[in-house]
Design an enzyme around this catalytic site. Structure first.
Site, PDB file in Angstrom:
ATOM      1  N   ASP A  14     -13.364   0.891  -2.549  1.00  0.00           N
ATOM      2  CA  ASP A  14     -13.282   1.462  -3.891  1.00  0.00           C
ATOM      3  C   ASP A  14     -14.367   0.957  -4.833  1.00  0.00           C
ATOM      4  OD1 ASP A  14     -10.963   2.796  -3.010  1.00  0.00           O
ATOM      5  OD2 ASP A  14      -9.773   1.008  -3.408  1.00  0.00           O
ATOM      6  N   LYS A  17     -18.307   4.283  -3.882  1.00  0.00           N
ATOM      7  CA  LYS A  17     -19.164   4.924  -2.867  1.00  0.00           C
ATOM      8  C   LYS A  17     -19.291   6.420  -3.124  1.00  0.00           C
ATOM      9  CE  LYS A  17     -16.333   3.251   0.283  1.00  0.00           C
ATOM     10  NZ  LYS A  17     -15.541   2.262  -0.457  1.00  0.00           N
ATOM     11  N   GLY A  41     -10.410   7.203  -0.059  1.00  0.00           N
ATOM     12  CA  GLY A  41     -10.271   8.045  -1.242  1.00  0.00           C
ATOM     13  C   GLY A  41     -11.536   7.867  -2.056  1.00  0.00           C
ATOM     14  N   HIS A  42     -12.405   8.860  -2.025  1.00  0.00           N
ATOM     15  CA  HIS A  42     -13.682   8.771  -2.733  1.00  0.00           C
ATOM     16  C   HIS A  42     -13.675   9.762  -3.884  1.00  0.00           C
ATOM     17  CE1 HIS A  42     -15.683   7.158   1.211  1.00  0.00           C
ATOM     18  NE2 HIS A  42     -14.690   6.421   0.791  1.00  0.00           N
ATOM     19  N   GLN A 225     -13.876   2.712   3.461  1.00  0.00           N
ATOM     20  CA  GLN A 225     -13.386   1.339   3.370  1.00  0.00           C
ATOM     21  C   GLN A 225     -14.592   0.451   3.036  1.00  0.00           C
ATOM     22  OE1 GLN A 225     -12.083   3.217   6.461  1.00  0.00           O
ATOM     23  NE2 GLN A 225     -10.925   3.964   4.733  1.00  0.00           N
TER      24      GLN A 225
HETATM   25  P1  GDP Z   1     -14.874   4.648  -3.371  1.00  0.00           P
HETATM   26  O1  GDP Z   1     -13.649   4.620  -2.516  1.00  0.00           O
HETATM   27  O2  GDP Z   1     -15.790   3.512  -3.089  1.00  0.00           O
HETATM   28  O3  GDP Z   1     -15.575   5.984  -3.349  1.00  0.00           O
HETATM   29  O4  GDP Z   1     -14.356   4.426  -4.874  1.00  0.00           O
HETATM   30  P2  GDP Z   1     -13.152   5.213  -5.580  1.00  0.00           P
HETATM   31  O5  GDP Z   1     -13.590   6.595  -5.850  1.00  0.00           O
HETATM   32  O6  GDP Z   1     -11.883   5.010  -4.817  1.00  0.00           O
HETATM   33  O7  GDP Z   1     -12.979   4.359  -6.902  1.00  0.00           O
HETATM   34  C1  GDP Z   1     -14.024   4.232  -7.823  1.00  0.00           C
HETATM   35  C2  GDP Z   1     -13.567   4.811  -9.175  1.00  0.00           C
HETATM   36  O8  GDP Z   1     -14.438   4.375 -10.176  1.00  0.00           O
HETATM   37  C3  GDP Z   1     -13.606   6.322  -9.220  1.00  0.00           C
HETATM   38  O9  GDP Z   1     -12.554   6.777 -10.025  1.00  0.00           O
HETATM   39  C4  GDP Z   1     -14.962   6.625  -9.865  1.00  0.00           C
HETATM   40  O10 GDP Z   1     -14.965   7.848 -10.576  1.00  0.00           O
HETATM   41  C5  GDP Z   1     -15.089   5.478 -10.817  1.00  0.00           C
HETATM   42  N1  GDP Z   1     -16.449   5.016 -11.082  1.00  0.00           N
HETATM   43  C6  GDP Z   1     -17.529   4.970 -10.247  1.00  0.00           C
HETATM   44  N2  GDP Z   1     -18.576   4.387 -10.849  1.00  0.00           N
HETATM   45  C7  GDP Z   1     -18.161   4.050 -12.081  1.00  0.00           C
HETATM   46  C8  GDP Z   1     -18.789   3.373 -13.178  1.00  0.00           C
HETATM   47  O11 GDP Z   1     -19.930   2.942 -13.134  1.00  0.00           O
HETATM   48  N3  GDP Z   1     -18.024   3.181 -14.300  1.00  0.00           N
HETATM   49  C9  GDP Z   1     -16.736   3.597 -14.389  1.00  0.00           C
HETATM   50  N4  GDP Z   1     -16.076   3.360 -15.516  1.00  0.00           N
HETATM   51  N5  GDP Z   1     -16.125   4.231 -13.386  1.00  0.00           N
HETATM   52  C10 GDP Z   1     -16.823   4.446 -12.237  1.00  0.00           C
HETATM   53  P1  IMO Z   2     -12.126   3.670   0.395  1.00  0.00           P
HETATM   54  O1  IMO Z   2     -13.001   4.389   1.393  1.00  0.00           O
HETATM   55  C1  IMO Z   2      -9.379   0.358  -0.328  1.00  0.00           C
HETATM   56  C2  IMO Z   2      -6.851  -0.844   3.049  1.00  0.00           C
HETATM   57  C3  IMO Z   2      -5.347  -0.635   2.959  1.00  0.00           C
HETATM   58  C4  IMO Z   2      -4.860  -1.799   3.801  1.00  0.00           C
HETATM   59  C5  IMO Z   2      -5.918  -1.885   4.892  1.00  0.00           C
HETATM   60  C6  IMO Z   2      -5.520  -1.199   6.196  1.00  0.00           C
HETATM   61  O2  IMO Z   2     -11.568   4.550  -0.658  1.00  0.00           O
HETATM   62  O3  IMO Z   2     -12.814   2.459  -0.148  1.00  0.00           O
HETATM   63  P2  IMO Z   2      -5.286   1.346   6.928  1.00  0.00           P
HETATM   64  O4  IMO Z   2      -4.423   2.448   6.384  1.00  0.00           O
HETATM   65  O5  IMO Z   2      -6.745   1.639   6.880  1.00  0.00           O
HETATM   66  O6  IMO Z   2      -4.841   0.877   8.289  1.00  0.00           O
HETATM   67  O7  IMO Z   2      -5.008   0.095   5.939  1.00  0.00           O
HETATM   68  O8  IMO Z   2      -7.078  -1.269   4.384  1.00  0.00           O
HETATM   69  N1  IMO Z   2      -7.661   0.375   2.823  1.00  0.00           N
HETATM   70  C7  IMO Z   2      -8.397   0.592   1.731  1.00  0.00           C
HETATM   71  N2  IMO Z   2      -8.524  -0.124   0.594  1.00  0.00           N
HETATM   72  N3  IMO Z   2     -10.114   1.481  -0.153  1.00  0.00           N
HETATM   73  C8  IMO Z   2     -10.025   2.197   0.991  1.00  0.00           C
HETATM   74  O9  IMO Z   2     -10.845   3.223   1.261  1.00  0.00           O
HETATM   75  C9  IMO Z   2      -9.105   1.785   1.985  1.00  0.00           C
HETATM   76  N4  IMO Z   2      -8.735   2.252   3.194  1.00  0.00           N
HETATM   77  C10 IMO Z   2      -7.873   1.380   3.711  1.00  0.00           C
HETATM   78  O10 IMO Z   2      -4.901  -0.703   1.623  1.00  0.00           O
HETATM   79  O11 IMO Z   2      -4.926  -2.988   3.059  1.00  0.00           O
HETATM   80 MG    MG Z   3     -11.581   4.691  -2.719  1.00  0.00          MG
END
Ligand code: GDP
Ligand code: IMO
Ligand code: MG
Length: 439
Positions: A14, A17, A41-42, A225
């Protein structure tokens, strides 16, 4: 040489990416995932529209880009179509012309989900806190040489016999732990119906990617991840079941290592973790309020499960380790704006265990739980950096913070993100990101 880069989370996921892949996708022909499944979850925000990608690469949001779901992935066909249908209602084309699923990717079937539940129940206090999507059990079947690949699902006799055989064992475990017995016919009927629809998307993506690379087309490999969740290099056993690191991008896409031209680490200005497992810099006890502030400012709630993310200070020691394993050639530093409100910012610059300085990340999770982080304290800037696009506009304390992190992790920072939208980005140095934005 064709441009082939991999984008990898440096922490526990998270990091942002999705945003960075979306930003870069415009400059690439193909965006491919190489591991994981719909545990990811991106989030991508484009103007007032937001998209959450679980299985499909974030490149799907860009019209005309080809997206690949590589051989290293585990794919729940039901989740795939739910996501595809949802994106179609948002005006995104998800067609076999632009989405290619590897014939060698493994399927997640209903018994994998059930086994994920029983496995977590069996672990009790030691549970991983998985996403319960069946990821681990599907990879177990793959390594156990009994998995069902997408190509197998297209041959009804093979699909039926594998489901029957695997379900016999799965049901034994599921029922032993009080779960409900699953029916092979029902799973076969549902899967073969989905497989029929999936068929048009399935092909040899390894061949496709290699031909594309030889033809000079550019490829962005999108990690899911992150490094500290890698099955080998992460905080085992509190990890996911795939190889999330740069090496995994090679195995999970079928591209040869010498084709890679860059590795971009996605690093967030603080740390979060979802699920259980050690987290040395977590804001707990007298820092719980700070954790809550970061959670609210950064909207740190899981994009897949909605769980509140655990929040902590930046861990330069662990991030340096991630830089080493992945060979980051550049870093995109995200969520600088979230720290705008802070008076002081702590950065973990070393680990101590039983009073001794650690040379590297301890392998045993019990040791990781006992780490005493060594902190540096930097002044905050207490003014808004939201949406800034120039380094020079940043308050001097924010610039110093960015420089400090870069120095501690030993990698040049090419991008700084100041908000969720594409435009809310500072290109510090395009050459540092391989000139990827400049063609
Ligand atoms: P990922 O799994 O690495 O793709 O990250 P996620 O999408 O799960 O979580 C990142 C969250 O931060 C998302 O809701 C993005 O829209 C948000 N985000 C990304 N870059 C920034 C930033 O520079 N500032 C803020 N405030 N939010 C951001
Ligand atoms: P993105 O791509 C954050 C964590 C789960 C758990 C562990 C194993 O959005 O960064 P799993 O269901 O993969 O066997 O769970 O990994 N986990 C994540 N944490 N971001 C993710 O994906 C994750 N995908 C799995 O919470 O601790
Ligand atoms: Mg994510």
């Amino acid at each position: 040489m064709s441009k082939i880069i991999v984008v990898i989370g440096a922490q526990w996921g998270d990091e942002g990416k999705g945003k960075i892949v979306d930003l870069l996708a415009e400059h690439f022909d193909i965006v491919a995932r190489y591991q994981g499944g719909h545990n990811a979850g991106h989030s991508v925000q484009v103007g007032d529209k937001s998209f959450v990608l679980h299985l499909l690469p974030s490149g799907i949001v860009h019209k005309g880009k080809t997206c690949v779901l590589g051989n290293g992935m585990v794919i729940d066909p039901k989740a795939f179509f739910e996501e595809a249908d949802r994106l179609m209602t948002q005006g995104i084309e998800v067609s076999p012309e632009r989405v290619k699923i590897s014939s060698r990717a493994h399927l997640i079937l209903p018994y994998h989900r059930a086994l994920d539940h029983t496995s977590e129940e069996r672990l009790g206090n030691e549970k991983v806190g998985t996403t319960l999507r069946g990821i681990g059990p599907a990879y177990e079947d793959k390594a156990g040489r009994r998995g069902i690949r997408t190509a197998d699902a297209l041959v009804p006799e093979v699909l039926r016999s594998r489901i029957e055989r695997n379900l016999e064992d799965a049901n034994r475990i599921i029922m032993a732990y009080g779960g409900e017995k699953l029916d092979a016919n029902e799973i076969f009927d549902e899967t073969s119906r989905l497989a029929e629809r999936l068929g048009a998307f399935i092909s040899d993506t390894t061949h496709f990617l290699n031909v594309a690379a030889s033809d000079g087309r550019s490829i962005l490999l999108e990690g899911a991840q992150a490094t500290l969740l890698d099955v080998d290099h992460g905080t085992y056993p509190f990890v996911t079941s795939s190889s999330t690191v740069a090496g995994g991008a090679i195995v999970g896409s079928g591209l040869a290592p010498n084709r890679l031209t860059g590795v971009l680490g996605i690093v967030r200005t603080y740390t979060t973790r979802v699920g259980e497992g050690p987290f040395p810099t977590e804001m707990v006890e007298d820092e719980a309020e700070m954790g809550q502030l970061i959670r609210e400012r950064g909207r740190e709630y899981g994009a897949s499960t909605g769980r509140p993310r655990r929040c902590g200070w930046f861990d330069a020691f662990a991030t340096r380790y991630a830089a080493e394993i992945n060979g980051f050639t550049s870093v995109a530093l995200t969520k600088l704006d979230v720290l705008d409100a802070l008076e002081e910012i702590k950065v973990c610059v070393g680990y101590k265990l039983d009073g001794r300085t650690c040379e590297s990340l301890p392998a045993v999770s019990q040791d990781l739980r006992r780490i005493e982080p060594v902190y540096a304290i930097l002044p905050g800037w207490q003014s808004s950096t939201v949406g800034m696009t120039e380094m020079d506009s940043l308050p001097s304390e924010a610039r110093a913070y960015v420089d400090f992190l870069s120095e501690k992790i030993g990698v040049e920072i090419g991008l700084v993100s100041t908000g969720p939208e594409r435009s809310q980005t500072i290109v510090v140095k395009d050459s540092a990101v391989g000139g990827w934005l400049n063609d």
